[in-house]
Design a protein around this motif. Structure first.
Motif: not given
Length: 276
Positions: A229-237
């Protein structure tokens, strides 16, 4: 003398030997007792697992009954997807649906149980200072990553959790048919009054942690990939730390065991299993 390069066997060996002792952040500590920051009260000889899992990384480990497992969100943006199997009979595995419905609660926190599809406790949650976890959404996969990032192949720059979990499970002879719905630690999903899912993805303060206790001999498989559900538009982890150490088997007067009728029954099912 010039380096003949790694295409030549001698050059490849020389290069490999030259890398001995190299340390990066995302790697296991072997032996685990050499960890620089041991859990409070734990002796080096009791450590079973110490590893930092980078963005898109995975790991798996067999843990004996009574072992403690600590997950740490090092920088506030980890998403640790986890599968759990009975290591003696992997056909028995984590059942997220039963974990939710038997305990009448879909939101994991301290004193909750991770239940198997056979009514036994695989692991229990001893401590939790994060309280933002997800039992609804499952792991990312190639299709969801394609939708979010334009490409989703496992070996791209955007690894998906399902394929990483598969790699971890394969180390114990398990395959696609054995993958089951996972728990996503450190990323919260709640159901709103109108039935919609609400994602609570942070970033959060660093060093939030969860400590679990193995109530059976288990195989734990984890992957650290961006949430579906991460909708930040970048692979953020960001990297997560995994630590495990030996501990005593849960006693009969344990408060988690006796916290509810459902919990007591699940622990009795575990005792029945080991009475053989």
């Amino acid at each position: 003398m010039t380096n003949p390069g790694t295409a030549d066997p001698k050059g490849a060996r020389a290069h490999a030997h030259a890398m001995a002792g190299t340390k990066i952040e995302a790697m296991p500590t072997v032996p685990a007792g050499l960890a620089s920051d041991l859990p409070a009260g734990v002796m080096p000889q009791d450590m079973l697992w110490e590893e930092i899992i980078g963005a898109g990384g995975y790991a798996s480990k067999e843990l004996t009954r009574g072992s403690r497992l600590r997950l740490v969100d090092l920088y506030g943006d980890s998403c640790v997807s986890m599968l759990v199997f009975n290591s003696e009979r992997p056909v028995e595995r984590l059942n997220v649906a039963d974990t939710v419905k038997v305990q009448w609660n879909a939101y994991l926190q301290a004193e909750r149980l991770l239940l198997s599809d056979m009514g036994r406790v695989l692991m229990s949650v001893l401590r939790d200072d994060a309280r933002t976890h997800d039992t609804f959404c499952g792991p990312t996969n190639e299709r969801t990553n394609t939708r979010s990032y334009g490409q989703g192949a496992n070996w791209s720059q955007f690894p998906n959790a399902r394929e990483r979990l598969l790699l971890g499970a394969a180390k114990f002879g398990l395959g696609r048919k054995d993958l089951h719905p996972c728990i996503n630690w450190f990323k919260g999903v709640r159901v709103a009054p109108d039935g919609t899912t609400v994602w609570d993805g942070g970033p959060f303060p660093p060093h939030r942690s969860v400590v679990l206790r193995a109530e059976m001999n288990v195989v734990v498989v984890v992957a650290n990939c961006a949430h579906v559900l991460d909708d930040r538009g970048q692979y953020a982890v960001t990297p997560a730390r995994v630590s495990a150490w030996r501990g005593p088997v849960t006693p009969a007067d344990d408060p988690i065991r006796n916290s509810t009728l459902e919990s007591a029954r699940a622990f009795l099912n575990v005792e029945e299993y080991f009475r053989r």
